[in-house]
Write a protein that holds these residues in place. Structure first.
Motif, PDB file in Angstrom:
ATOM      1  N   PHE A 294       0.815  -1.212   0.000  1.00  0.00           N
ATOM      2  CA  PHE A 294       0.000   0.000   0.000  1.00  0.00           C
ATOM      3  C   PHE A 294       0.854   1.270   0.000  1.00  0.00           C
ATOM      4  N   SER A 295       0.272   2.304  -0.620  1.00  0.00           N
ATOM      5  CA  SER A 295       0.890   3.646  -0.592  1.00  0.00           C
ATOM      6  C   SER A 295       0.724   4.223   0.813  1.00  0.00           C
ATOM      7  N   PRO A 296       1.525   5.232   1.164  1.00  0.00           N
ATOM      8  CA  PRO A 296       1.444   5.790   2.524  1.00  0.00           C
ATOM      9  C   PRO A 296       0.046   6.289   2.884  1.00  0.00           C
ATOM     10  N   CYS A 355       8.085   0.930   0.033  1.00  0.00           N
ATOM     11  CA  CYS A 355       8.786   1.251  -1.224  1.00  0.00           C
ATOM     12  C   CYS A 355       8.278   2.562  -1.820  1.00  0.00           C
ATOM     13  N   TRP A 356       7.262   3.167  -1.174  1.00  0.00           N
ATOM     14  CA  TRP A 356       6.631   4.361  -1.753  1.00  0.00           C
ATOM     15  C   TRP A 356       7.333   5.651  -1.308  1.00  0.00           C
ATOM     16  N   SER A 357       7.269   6.643  -2.203  1.00  0.00           N
ATOM     17  CA  SER A 357       7.733   7.983  -1.822  1.00  0.00           C
ATOM     18  C   SER A 357       6.573   8.677  -1.105  1.00  0.00           C
ATOM     19  N   VAL A 364      10.076   2.777  -5.198  1.00  0.00           N
ATOM     20  CA  VAL A 364      11.510   2.480  -5.357  1.00  0.00           C
ATOM     21  C   VAL A 364      11.678   0.978  -5.148  1.00  0.00           C
ATOM     22  N   ILE A 365      11.998   0.263  -6.246  1.00  0.00           N
ATOM     23  CA  ILE A 365      12.083  -1.199  -6.118  1.00  0.00           C
ATOM     24  C   ILE A 365      13.366  -1.722  -6.734  1.00  0.00           C
ATOM     25  N   ASN A 403      10.073   7.989   4.191  1.00  0.00           N
ATOM     26  CA  ASN A 403      10.203   9.444   4.282  1.00  0.00           C
ATOM     27  C   ASN A 403      11.154   9.980   3.217  1.00  0.00           C
ATOM     28  N   ASP A 404      11.127   9.332   2.037  1.00  0.00           N
ATOM     29  CA  ASP A 404      11.945   9.720   0.867  1.00  0.00           C
ATOM     30  C   ASP A 404      13.436   9.524   1.111  1.00  0.00           C
ATOM     31  N   VAL A 405      13.763   8.692   2.097  1.00  0.00           N
ATOM     32  CA  VAL A 405      15.174   8.332   2.315  1.00  0.00           C
ATOM     33  C   VAL A 405      15.325   6.873   1.909  1.00  0.00           C
TER      34      VAL A 405
END
Ligand SMILES: CSCC[C@H](NC(C)=O)C(=O)N[C@@H](C)C(=O)N[C@@H](CO)C(=O)O
Length: 718
Positions: A294-296, A355-357, A364-365, A403-405
């Motif tokens: 799932f997305s955030p 894996c989601w931004s 990101v996979i 958290n985009d890291v």
């Protein structure tokens, strides 16, 4: 050439090099990024894979760079099967495996806050379910609810106690009553020895997984009982608002086929709704969908979709399911043949849980891009695919995104694995990511050089349908001539639909540091080059793949400083199949050969492997569950098998098997052993107890390498 004793010491040194098996950014927000990691190394003295934890604090020094301000000392980990942080970072669930006083296996579910253990549940003693599954990449799952009040996990079904027909204690239990619930508590007669199909190689004890939910406050455990009976659940995650669970369900009717390394199994993504007490398939129940993430904002989830049936591994479709609209869209479709070194499609068995931004648009996979493991940033709205640069020119694999890291693992054939951290740049700028190493990686092996070679089939070997296909090898060699013995190990991979990438591999580095060059061939049929390459091999195993490997070997010998009288070959599984073929079809070319768990006779294997569909598919035959290896099929399977060439074999052969192998039965090697003994060809048969298909028990893997090295050097001209 190094003496065996020297190589033993070299092995001892390189085996200690640790590899990160897990790394995640702690969600406990603070001024710095706290990264928890678990590393594994081979402890020869304890004959065990030992894990240790390491924590890093990394401060941002600029828009994209990080500086590590703290690194903890390595802390050995004991018996942790799972360690999962809650969404807020305030709680942690640990599943710990302990040996009890009576030498029985116990499992404790521990709930910790920042300073103490809040729950310590001896779950097996409660007799609610069987063993909790480990992180096997298919069924094993441990997930916190959004509310952090519940923990879901997957365990083996609890079976009624089996009682003998002759047991007096329950003489009152009538056979016809043993199926009734109240009697089941006492036990069921005559079930003691009924076979429970398991999910094949690498899945010992895994017959029928169930979804369990623990109330972390009360310690109560409930088993979700409305999963369809024909489905084995895995990849289980919470649905939005904890309204239920979403999971991959693998169909286990009419019987189970081995699932490890196989993405062609019938599976679908299901939603079990707590309120409606329903469980519905969200994707085609007859398809091969898996791994919902799932997305955030919980508005959608991505999942992978493969071909059901057909080759065990191939390019997958990346899809997105809109939770509100209840519909799926294709984000990345299957790629047949990529444009010149273009995006070859998605090759991944699972998608990382996080894996989601944060923008709920990009994921990101990890994937494969020809002979390299890569990280892709895929925009699920624009469908744009960006390959991120590696930090060292070799492989890069994603560990965690939050958290985009991004936390990733990097390595190369001459660079042991190390962790890096990077800030995901804004949309469209992803390629400019800057990686910051989290610690100084183990020393680069300056005495090892590597490169990727591209091979083009000669005219007579071009595939009639897929005529543009090329293929590659990863070639490594000693950097200075004095160290080189001018000898070559030819090393085809298994599968056949797998691939050698430019990661650090212990055996390859050891061969190279012992004076060998190593040619790891990604023949046509390998994954990462487009689906047409995979499908080009079906029906052509034992020919196209054999000729591709031989051509690559001859090309390297002609172009590199290799003595053609000092070429040896080894491979495992399908790689062992190719090794046996190559010494049969090119009898004077290889001075020694090693086959590890090799396929020797596809026909005789079809009744005993856990993936009998492989035998039909790779030989170009249709497979259905009711398929029988009849005379015609057996004849075709025999015609693709290396055993047919045994009269030509002159090369000394060492066979290595794992006695618990469910994928390629040990008797496959024994067929070749007897045939060679009867023909007075030098042959040695080594059998490792407690090893399955991959021979990776620490002491066995070590013994195997030294035996392989000795076998080669005994037969090579000095
Ligand atoms: C019926 S077994 C066919 C060969 C086998 N294929 C699959 C789908 O399992 C195979 O070659 N497997 C490789 C992935 C493999 O096991 N390779 C390794 C073991 O880890 C090796 O020994 O090289």
């Amino acid at each position: 050439m190094k003496k065996v004793a020297e190589v033993v010491e070299l092995y001892r040194k390189l085996a200690r090099i640790p590899q990160p098996s897990w790394a995640r950014i702690s969600k406990s927000l603070g001024s710095c990024a706290v990264v928890n990691s678990v590393w594994t190394y081979r402890d020869l003295e304890r004959a065990d894979k030992v894990q240790f934890a390491k924590t890093y604090c990394a401060n941002k020094t600029s828009e994209a760079k990080y500086e590590v301000t703290f690194t903890s000392r390595p802390q050995e980990l004991a018996n942790e099967q799972w360690n999962v942080e809650s969404p807020s970072g305030n709680l942690r669930a640990i599943v710990r495996k302990i040996t009890g006083k009576k030498n029985e296996e116990k499992q404790f579910v521990e709930i910790w806050n920042g300073s103490q253990k809040l729950q310590n549940i001896d779950v097996l003693s409660l007799e609610k379910h069987g063993k909790i599954y480990d992180n096997d990449g298919y069924f094993g799952s441990v997930e916190w609810s959004h509310s952090e009040g519940h923990l879901l996990y997957v365990a083996e079904l609890k079976y009624p106690k089996a009682i003998s027909f002759f047991e007096k204690k329950h003489a009152d239990v009538k056979e016809d009553e043993t199926k009734k619930d109240e009697t089941k508590e006492k036990g069921v007669k005559g079930e003691e020895y009924v076979m429970k199909e398991e999910w094949g190689e690498g899945m010992v004890g895994k017959h029928h997984p169930v979804i369990c939910i623990l109330d972390v406050d009360t310690g109560d455990i409930r088993i979700l009982d409305n999963v369809p009976d024909h489905v084995s659940p895995g990849h289980v995650v919470w649905a939005p608002d904890d309204s239920g669970v979403v999971f991959t369900g693998w169909c286990h009717e009419p019987y189970r086929l081995g699932v490890i390394y196989c993405i062609n199994r019938q599976s679908a993504v299901y939603y079990l709704d707590f309120q409606k007490a329903t469980c519905e398939a969200l994707t085609d129940p007859d398809g091969a969908a898996r791994c919902p993430v799932f997305s955030p904002d919980d508005s959608s989830f991505v999942f992978l979709q493969s071909n059901r049936k057909g080759p065990h591994n191939h390019c997958s479709c990346l899809c997105k399911y809109d939770w509100q609209k209840k519909e799926s869209t294709v984000v990345c479709d299957i790629v047949g043949t990529p444009k010149q070194n273009g995006f070859p499609g998605v090759y991944e068995v699972t998608i990382p849980r996080d894996c989601w931004s944060t923008d709920n648009k990009r994921i990101v996979i990890g994937s494969l891009w020809r002979s390299q493991a890569v990280i892709l940033v895929i925009n699920t709205e624009t469908k744009a695919v960006i390959r991120l640069p590696s930090d060292c020119g070799g492989d890069i694999s994603v560990c965690h995104v939050w958290n985009d890291v991004i936390i990733a693992t990097c390595s190369a054939p001459n660079q042991p694995h190390y962790l890096v951290i990077g800030q995901l740049p804004a949309e469209g700028q992803e390629f400019n990511i800057q990686w910051s190493p989290l610690d100084s990686p183990s020393a680069l092996f300056g005495d090892i050089l590597w490169k990727i070679l591209v091979h083009r089939p000669t005219k007579e070997r071009i595939h009639p349908k897929y005529d543009t296909l090329d293929y590659e090898s990863v070639f490594i060699k000693p950097s200075n001539a004095e160290q080189s013995s001018r000898s070559l190990v030819v090393f085809p991979h298994g599968g056949p639909h797998s691939v050698f990438t430019t990661e650090f591999m212990l055996y390859a580095a050891l061969f190279c540091q012992s004076g060998f060059s190593v040619l790891m061939v990604n023949y046509r049929g390998s994954v990462g080059f487009g689906n047409d390459s995979v499908f080009s091999l079906l029906g052509n195993v034992g020919d196209q793949d054999v000729k591709d490997v031989q051509a690559a070997a001859e090309e390297v010998i002609s172009k590199e400083d290799i003595d053609p009288n000092k070429v040896v070959i080894w491979g495992g599984s399908h790689g062992g199949f190719l090794t046996a073929h190559l010494i049969g079809q090119y009898p004077s070319f290889y001075k020694a050969a090693v086959c590890r768990n090799p396929v020797i006779n596809i026909a005789s294997m079809s009744g005993s492997t856990d993936i009998c569909d492989w035998n039909f598919t790779e030989c170009g035959l249709e497979f259905e569950y009711k398929s029988l290896a009849d005379g015609n099929s057996m004849s075709i399977m025999w015609s693709k098998s290396p055993l047919q060439y045994v009269d030509k074999i002159q090369t000394p052969v060492m066979l290595m098997i794992g006695l618990d192998d469910r994928r390629v039965p040990p008797k496959q090697s024994y067929e070749l052993y007897k045939a060679l003994k009867a023909r007075k060809v030098p042959v040695r048969y080594i059998a490792y107890p407690d090893n399955g298909h991959p021979i990776v028990k620490v002491d066995s893997e070590a013994d195997a390498f030294i035996n392989i090295y000795k076998w080669f050097t005994d037969y090579l001209p000095q």
